[in-house]
Design a protein around this motif. Sequence first.
Motif, short mmCIF file in Angstrom:
data_model
loop_
_atom_site.label_atom_id
_atom_site.label_comp_id
_atom_site.label_asym_id
_atom_site.label_seq_id
_atom_site.Cartn_x
_atom_site.Cartn_y
_atom_site.Cartn_z
N CYS A 47 0.86 -1.19 0.00
CA CYS A 47 0.00 0.00 0.00
C CYS A 47 0.89 1.23 0.00
N ILE A 48 0.63 2.16 -0.91
CA ILE A 48 1.39 3.40 -1.05
C ILE A 48 0.65 4.51 -0.32
N VAL A 49 1.33 5.17 0.62
CA VAL A 49 0.72 6.23 1.42
C VAL A 49 1.68 7.40 1.51
N PRO A 50 1.44 8.50 0.79
CA PRO A 50 2.31 9.67 0.95
C PRO A 50 2.21 10.25 2.36
N ALA A 51 3.35 10.35 3.03
CA ALA A 51 3.38 11.05 4.32
C ALA A 51 3.23 12.54 4.08
N THR A 52 3.94 13.04 3.07
CA THR A 52 3.81 14.43 2.62
C THR A 52 3.94 14.45 1.10
N GLY A 53 3.38 15.47 0.49
CA GLY A 53 3.51 15.61 -0.97
C GLY A 53 2.49 14.78 -1.73
N GLU A 80 -4.06 9.38 2.25
CA GLU A 80 -4.63 8.66 1.12
C GLU A 80 -3.72 7.49 0.79
N GLY A 81 -4.27 6.48 0.14
CA GLY A 81 -3.47 5.31 -0.18
C GLY A 81 -3.92 4.62 -1.45
#
Length: 280
Positions: A47-53, A80-81
């Motif tokens: 699962c891809i989850v931007p911490a910032t950006g 979001e993920g």
Amino acid sequence: MHIAPFDNKNVPIVDAGDSTVPLNYFNIVKLNRGQVFEYQVPGYETCIVPATGTVDVEIEGLAFPALGNRGEDVWDGEPEGVYVPVGAKVRMTCVSEATETFIAGAKFDEVLEPFDVRADGIDLVQYGSDDTKTHRKIKHILGQKQHGKVGRLLVSELFTVGAGGWSGFPSHKHDTNRLPDETRHDETYNFRFKPNWGSGVQMLQREEGKSGDAYHIVDGSTVCIDNGYHPCAVLPGYEMYYFTILGGLTQRSLVQFFQPTHAYQIETIPGIKDMVAKFK
């Protein structure tokens, strides 16, 4: 096990087949505008989850544009993920000035369908109280709402509410498959503090009635939980966040076993039963 913050240069911090938490995968990817990162993890759903950006994500030709809306830090907006099936080829492009993106994974052997979870699809739980020093908020990215679409992976963000206090209490573990009382779920955390010079402690008590280990956690610390009871705390005056990865051995739903010494406190902490029910 505690892994102190370091520049991982986009190389997994917890790789496939890790000796401590073999059911987990964890990477932190840092990119500047226009930079691209590609990956593929055989045997693990991720699962891809931007911490910032913000990043554009492409999975085997399927596009999920403009993922992530946070600015300065993980407190600046909602998560979001994107769910990535086992072994899928992924291309991630930074479309903001910069991004720090988490990639969470769990061992699994079936290929499911990719999907995204936007800010309006996050499952929010708030429980505890200031009086019990356990007030916190959980934002499930891959939680109960996605149960039928994911194999073994649970992904959440946990925030202390207010400054100081405990999390993961009453002390619990999930290191042994013995249904209906407990499931085996490896767990990996990455911590952040606000302000970022704050810190806390991660306890790990391997056996009831015996003293355990304690780790000084700082901004960027990674902790891998293979077995034992594992509450954590943040110093007074600071807020704490931790990105949480859970990977189940035989099922996705988590069954926590509360430490007998402290289990009665389940009845003293408001909303904790609702929190437990969401890890499905």
